[in-house]
Scaffold this active site. Structure first.
Site, short mmCIF file in Angstrom:
data_model
loop_
_atom_site.label_atom_id
_atom_site.label_comp_id
_atom_site.label_asym_id
_atom_site.label_seq_id
_atom_site.Cartn_x
_atom_site.Cartn_y
_atom_site.Cartn_z
N TYR A 162 -28.56 32.28 -4.60
CA TYR A 162 -28.05 32.21 -5.82
C TYR A 162 -26.36 32.55 -5.38
O TYR A 162 -26.01 33.31 -4.42
CB TYR A 162 -28.58 33.41 -6.78
CG TYR A 162 -28.30 34.57 -6.21
CD1 TYR A 162 -27.25 35.73 -6.73
CD2 TYR A 162 -29.32 35.35 -5.52
CE1 TYR A 162 -27.04 36.76 -6.15
CE2 TYR A 162 -29.24 36.79 -4.99
CZ TYR A 162 -27.97 37.47 -5.43
OH TYR A 162 -27.82 38.81 -5.03
N PHE A 172 -19.54 38.26 -8.06
CA PHE A 172 -19.81 39.69 -7.75
C PHE A 172 -20.88 39.89 -6.82
O PHE A 172 -21.17 40.71 -5.97
CB PHE A 172 -20.35 40.51 -9.14
CG PHE A 172 -21.69 39.62 -9.77
CD1 PHE A 172 -22.95 39.90 -9.11
CD2 PHE A 172 -21.64 38.79 -10.73
CE1 PHE A 172 -24.13 39.71 -9.98
CE2 PHE A 172 -22.79 38.26 -11.47
CZ PHE A 172 -24.13 38.59 -10.93
N ASP A 173 -21.57 38.64 -6.40
CA ASP A 173 -22.73 38.83 -5.38
C ASP A 173 -23.09 37.13 -5.12
O ASP A 173 -22.86 36.44 -5.94
CB ASP A 173 -23.93 39.60 -5.87
CG ASP A 173 -24.72 39.96 -4.88
OD1 ASP A 173 -24.25 39.77 -3.61
OD2 ASP A 173 -25.81 40.55 -4.94
N ILE A 192 -33.78 41.77 -12.89
CA ILE A 192 -33.38 42.12 -14.39
C ILE A 192 -33.98 41.05 -15.20
O ILE A 192 -34.57 40.13 -14.87
CB ILE A 192 -31.90 41.85 -14.60
CG1 ILE A 192 -31.39 40.55 -14.11
CG2 ILE A 192 -30.95 42.95 -13.76
CD1 ILE A 192 -29.69 40.35 -14.31
N TYR A 218 -27.48 44.36 -17.13
CA TYR A 218 -27.29 45.60 -16.65
C TYR A 218 -26.74 46.54 -17.80
O TYR A 218 -26.60 47.71 -17.62
CB TYR A 218 -26.19 45.85 -15.35
CG TYR A 218 -27.10 45.22 -14.49
CD1 TYR A 218 -27.90 45.97 -13.73
CD2 TYR A 218 -26.75 44.16 -13.79
CE1 TYR A 218 -28.61 45.58 -12.59
CE2 TYR A 218 -27.35 43.29 -12.76
CZ TYR A 218 -28.31 43.83 -12.13
OH TYR A 218 -29.22 43.72 -10.85
N PHE A 235 -25.59 32.94 -12.86
CA PHE A 235 -26.15 32.57 -11.49
C PHE A 235 -26.45 31.52 -11.38
O PHE A 235 -27.14 30.56 -12.40
CB PHE A 235 -27.47 33.31 -11.54
CG PHE A 235 -27.43 35.06 -11.48
CD1 PHE A 235 -27.41 35.58 -10.17
CD2 PHE A 235 -27.66 35.68 -12.98
CE1 PHE A 235 -27.31 36.88 -10.55
CE2 PHE A 235 -27.74 37.07 -12.67
CZ PHE A 235 -27.48 37.73 -11.49
#
Length: 563
Positions: A162, A172-173, A192, A218, A235
């Site tokens: 992802y 962010f990731d 999540i 979150y 994502f």
């Protein structure tokens, strides 16, 4: 465009008229090309802003200076009226300049010693996020796999890659940056809630966009320094692998031979080619690249348990696709730099041959002449035609490639044992198919042009047959010889037998079928050797005493050997 046009009218009125502002003035000076959603009443928004006074441009507040975007619900009076109106219809990543007159801001009183009375305020806004309490997880398929026999369901174990970004596009990731997939049991709360939901129904190889509102991600706390509070997450996911802990090994027959006289069982030794891939089609190994089959005993634990199971019940020449879940393969550990943790493995195999260490030579008569008075046996000299192939039909050798067919003596270790056995009991003109397992062929070592542990297939035809004599003999009697022998040898009755008379005697026995010379050797050389063996004193003739002495010596040697 209407909003922009109205904004320009407001701006023109402000700049050209000395009178007070009557309403909010909106300048949409940077609008994104793609705007799937506009902010509406009751939506929550997260935005950055710089606040300045219209009169002198002096800054009175800034979310940038505080290091945190501002979050609020719009249209419900939680903001000053001018901002409630000015944020309406805004897109994520849009930049606006919102000018708010005093009566829609802090009026004639001002606030907190920061905003003076009757101040016209200017807000330079960048919208970062929009969501609503009624929002759900949104998914959009970007690409699908060519085929999809199964989709991800709760309790499945999945591996996926992802890229994660905020709604404004800020990353962010990414699993790619770590060079490994993200692995979870789906629907078990390991990720999540929105991700647990968004991954459902995906196929291996599918690429999907998953948009998750903050309350399914979150929420108010955010996560670390990269995910701010109340952030919508986006994502882009690629499903790499999926299985269920209850999955068994699955087998799909891709190609089966028309005739299958025998199938593999535990204890057989098999040679096969394979291509190994993961579920997304990524290759991890191939026997074809090494130009060598994979060889193993079946059911003995020499391969992963899933393959040990799937290799049973195969035919020679069969092609199968074998899917092995990780609990029947390399499990959670994988294989360093080759097999990831918890990877499903797919093997496309082609069975070349198999055998059992107890297999005999198999002989099938294809054609036999009606008249067959003499058959081949040990010590015979034969000439034969042959084709030698692997069981997949690959031709290795053929007598047709030479000027003349080969000649050999059976039982003299001139050819491999399996071929020697296959050539016995044949009539001239007979044709056979002979299957030789490796322990009767070239064994584990193979030979030039013959792979290790290969089963060989011979097509044979016997062309000529000359009956032979046992090893160590030059001549044998076919039945009982003359008794006494010397008078029979002494054709002229003069009590002595020279070489010429001995030769005439032996040739007569052969001609009349009472005796046989060793084939494949010059006749006169053999007869001379026989004569010299009897001529004890080497005077060029054999007399009765020499023959008797030789007979007694042979008898004594026989008795000594028996003792």
């Amino acid at each position: 465009r209407l909003h922009i046009f109205i904004s320009f009218l407001h701006v023109a009125a402000v700049r050209c008229s000395p009178g007070p502002l009557l309403d909010v003035v909106i300048d949409r000076y940077d609008i994104p090309r793609w705007c799937p959603r506009e902010a509406q009443t009751e939506d929550f928004v997260r935005y950055h802003f710089n606040g300045t006074f219209y009169a002198d441009g002096k800054k009175f507040d800034s979310s940038h200076d505080r290091g945190a975007a501002f979050i609020s619900q719009i249209g419900l009076g939680r903001l000053i009226t001018g901002m409630d109106r000015g944020l309406q219809g805004m897109c994520v990543n849009e930049r606006r300049r919102i000018t708010v007159p005093p009566h829609l801001a802090y009026g004639s009183i001002g606030t907190g010693g920061v905003i003076p009375a009757d101040a016209v305020l200017v807000f330079d806004v960048l919208l970062l996020d929009i969501w609503n309490t009624e929002d759900k997880v949104q998914t959009r398929t970007l690409s699908k796999a060519a085929s999809c026999s199964r989709t991800a369901a709760a309790s499945d174990f999945i591996r996926y890659h992802y890229n994660g970004t905020l709604l404004c596009g800020k990353p962010f990731d990414s699993s790619y940056s770590r060079n490994r997939t993200y692995n979870i049991y789906l629907g078990q709360g390991e990720v999540i809630k929105g991700m647990d939901e968004g991954l459902l129904g995906m196929c291996v190889g599918e690429r999907r966009l998953i948009i998750i509102p903050p309350f399914l991600a979150y929420g108010e706390k955010g996560y670390g320094t990269m995910i701010p509070p109340q952030a919508t997450l986006v994502f882009e996911v690629v499903m790499v692998d999926l299985f269920n802990p209850k999955d068994n090994v699955t087998v799909e027959v891709k190609e089966a031979p028309e005739v299958c006289t025998r199938r593999t069982v535990v204890g057989d030794y098999i040679r096969y080619h394979y291509n190994g891939t993961f579920q997304d089609g990524t290759a991890f190994d191939s026997s074809y690249q090494r130009n060598s089959t994979y060889n193993t005993y079946i059911g003995k634990g020499y391969v992963i348990s899933g393959m040990d199971k799937a290799l049973q019940g195969l035919c020679m020449g069969e092609k199968r696709r074998i899917t092995v879940p990780p609990h029947f393969a390399y499990g959670e550990n994988g294989v360093e730099n080759l097999i990831p943790s918890s990877a499903v493995l797919i093997f496309d195999i082609h069975v070349i041959d198999f055998h059992n260490p107890n297999d005999p030579v198999q002989i099938k008569v294809i054609y036999k002449p009606e008249e067959c008075n003499m058959t081949s046996e040990a010590d015979d000299v034969i000439q034969y035609r042959y084709n030698c192939s692997l069981m997949d039909g690959t031709l290795l050798y053929s007598s047709d490639h030479y000027d003349s067919a080969p000649i050999t003596t059976l039982g003299a270790n001139k050819v491999i044992q399996g071929l020697d056995d296959g050539l016995r009991g044949m009539c001239v003109g007979e044709r056979r198919e002979v299957v030789v397992p490796p322990h009767w062929g070239h064994g584990e070592g193979g030979a030039r042009g013959v792979p290790s542990s290969a089963v060989l297939f011979f097509e044979l035809e016997l062309l000529e047959l000359t009956k032979g004599v046992p090893e160590g003999y030059m001549f044998v009697w076919l039945g009982d010889g003359p008794d006494p022998l010397f008078p029979a040898m002494d054709l002229n009755g003069d009590k002595e037998v020279p070489l010429e008379e001995f030769t005439e005697f032996i040739m007569l026995q052969v001609k009349e079928g009472r005796g046989r010379l060793r084939p494949g050797i010059d006749v006169h050389s053999i007869i001379k050797d026989m004569f010299n063996n009897q001529d004890r004193n080497s005077d060029g003739k054999i007399v009765p005493d020499e023959l008797k002495l030789k007979a007694d010596e042979d008898s004594e040697n026989t008795r000594r050997d028996e003792l």
